[in-house]
Scaffold this motif. Sequence first.
Motif, PDB file in Angstrom:
ATOM      1  N   SER A 144       0.820  -1.218   0.000  1.00 53.18           N
ATOM      2  CA  SER A 144       0.000   0.000   0.000  1.00 53.18           C
ATOM      3  C   SER A 144       0.846   1.257   0.000  1.00 53.18           C
ATOM      4  CB  SER A 144      -0.925   0.005   1.226  1.00 53.18           C
ATOM      5  OG  SER A 144      -0.164  -0.046   2.419  1.00 53.18           O
ATOM      6  N   HIS A 145       2.064   1.152   0.529  1.00 53.70           N
ATOM      7  CA  HIS A 145       2.939   2.321   0.604  1.00 53.70           C
ATOM      8  C   HIS A 145       3.832   2.337  -0.633  1.00 53.70           C
ATOM      9  CE1 HIS A 145       6.268   4.673   2.903  1.00 53.70           C
ATOM     10  NE2 HIS A 145       5.583   5.437   2.086  1.00 53.70           N
ATOM     11  N   ASN A 146       3.241   2.730  -1.770  1.00 56.13           N
ATOM     12  CA  ASN A 146       3.976   2.738  -3.025  1.00 56.13           C
ATOM     13  C   ASN A 146       3.806   4.088  -3.712  1.00 56.13           C
ATOM     14  OD1 ASN A 146       1.371   2.647  -4.204  1.00 56.13           O
ATOM     15  ND2 ASN A 146       1.401   0.410  -4.102  1.00 56.13           N
TER      16      ASN A 146
ATOM     17  N   GLU B 170       2.301   4.897  -6.475  1.00 55.34           N
ATOM     18  CA  GLU B 170       0.957   5.173  -6.992  1.00 55.34           C
ATOM     19  C   GLU B 170       0.069   5.773  -5.904  1.00 55.34           C
ATOM     20  OE1 GLU B 170      -2.842   2.781  -8.984  1.00 55.34           O
ATOM     21  OE2 GLU B 170      -0.949   1.724  -8.553  1.00 55.34           O
ATOM     22  N   ASN B 171       0.107   5.190  -4.708  1.00 59.63           N
ATOM     23  CA  ASN B 171      -0.713   5.718  -3.622  1.00 59.63           C
ATOM     24  C   ASN B 171      -0.230   7.092  -3.156  1.00 59.63           C
ATOM     25  OD1 ASN B 171      -2.410   3.493  -3.583  1.00 59.63           O
ATOM     26  ND2 ASN B 171      -1.127   2.376  -2.123  1.00 59.63           N
TER      27      ASN B 171
ATOM     28  N   GLU C 279      -1.548   9.541  -5.639  1.00 54.15           N
ATOM     29  CA  GLU C 279      -2.987   9.707  -5.459  1.00 54.15           C
ATOM     30  C   GLU C 279      -3.289  10.588  -4.245  1.00 54.15           C
ATOM     31  OE1 GLU C 279      -7.041   6.994  -4.863  1.00 54.15           O
ATOM     32  OE2 GLU C 279      -5.043   6.076  -4.774  1.00 54.15           O
ATOM     33  N   MET C 280      -2.540  10.367  -3.156  1.00 49.94           N
ATOM     34  CA  MET C 280      -2.735  11.175  -1.956  1.00 49.94           C
ATOM     35  C   MET C 280      -2.378  12.631  -2.225  1.00 49.94           C
ATOM     36  SD  MET C 280      -3.703  10.375   1.223  1.00 49.94           S
ATOM     37  CE  MET C 280      -3.091   8.701   1.382  1.00 49.94           C
TER      38      MET C 280
ATOM     39  N   THR D 101      -9.142   6.468  -0.879  1.00 51.44           N
ATOM     40  CA  THR D 101      -7.980   5.639  -1.215  1.00 51.44           C
ATOM     41  C   THR D 101      -8.098   4.204  -0.737  1.00 51.44           C
ATOM     42  OG1 THR D 101      -6.854   6.282   0.835  1.00 51.44           O
ATOM     43  CG2 THR D 101      -6.500   7.676  -1.100  1.00 51.44           C
TER      44      THR D 101
ATOM     45  N   LEU E 130      -7.196   3.097   2.051  1.00 52.77           N
ATOM     46  CA  LEU E 130      -5.996   2.804   2.827  1.00 52.77           C
ATOM     47  C   LEU E 130      -6.280   2.990   4.303  1.00 52.77           C
ATOM     48  CD1 LEU E 130      -3.329   4.691   0.669  1.00 52.77           C
ATOM     49  CD2 LEU E 130      -3.850   2.253   0.636  1.00 52.77           C
TER      50      LEU E 130
ATOM     51  N   THR F 181      -1.254   4.065   7.234  1.00 53.41           N
ATOM     52  CA  THR F 181      -0.585   4.262   5.947  1.00 53.41           C
ATOM     53  C   THR F 181      -0.764   5.695   5.458  1.00 53.41           C
ATOM     54  OG1 THR F 181      -0.980   1.934   5.381  1.00 53.41           O
ATOM     55  CG2 THR F 181      -0.430   3.438   3.580  1.00 53.41           C
ATOM     56  N   ILE F 182      -1.951   6.235   5.621  1.00 56.84           N
ATOM     57  CA  ILE F 182      -2.208   7.627   5.221  1.00 56.84           C
ATOM     58  C   ILE F 182      -1.328   8.577   6.015  1.00 56.84           C
ATOM     59  CG2 ILE F 182      -3.941   9.455   5.242  1.00 56.84           C
ATOM     60  CD1 ILE F 182      -6.032   7.339   4.622  1.00 56.84           C
TER      61      ILE F 182
END
Length: 262
Positions: free
Chosen positions: A45-47, A49-50, A53-54, A73, A75, A79-80
């Motif tokens: 999830s910590h990539n 792409e994310n 997006e964030m 997201t 998530l 992670t956020i």
Amino acid sequence: MYESLHEHFPDLAPSQSTVERWYREFIHGNFVLEDAPRSGRPNISHNEENVNEMLDLVTKDPHITYAQLEYETELTSGTINIILYKELCVSKLCARWIPHSLNLQQKYIPIDFCKIMLKRLLMEIQELFLRSLQEWVEDDAPPPTKVRRARSVGKQMWAIFFRSSGFVEAVALEDRKTVTADWYTTVCLPKVITAIGLQREKIGIRGILFHHDNASSHTAIRTRELLENSGLKTLSHPLYTSGCSLESKINYVGGDFRLMRS
């Protein structure tokens, strides 16, 4: 081996415990340098792409909340939080409220106005001063003289009490006297309490919040005892703040009561 590594690579050499662990693995014939596979799935999830997006969501709506980010997201909050604070290096702060947003030219307008008014004021004061010194005299008369004023008799100190609804009582301090706990408790406060009772015939001093600063006459034991026995509830006064006392200017104080100098 450890001393040799540190001698040739002082900044890049591993610690002694790492060297000893490697030595044990090499003795057992394990020369694989890659990490062994471990149980559990990797954190995907910590990539990038994310993170992108964030960044797009925060840029489009700076007021977006954690709940909305989780919904958009899918998530977790942890992670956020990592993406926001460690990857994007952003934080949510309260905006300062200002009445108007002025440009540089608009900011100079009040400055120029103040300079003009100050110049006019100085000119008028100078003109008034010269006019007060000049007199019409006869040609053969001696030049006029001005006698310096006698020293002022001094200022009169007053303790003026107000409620949120208006004036309560004004107590004058005797000439050339000092504000003491004795005067404050035997002369000043009794007059104030009596005046409150006359203004509030039905409920008296009930519900009054009394405020004064941390002057020695206000924090004395006999003053606190008088206020407590009278039923007056006091508001605490923060340290190192300008408040309302017998030696302060007229400033607003919250609550139902305030004490100030005339």
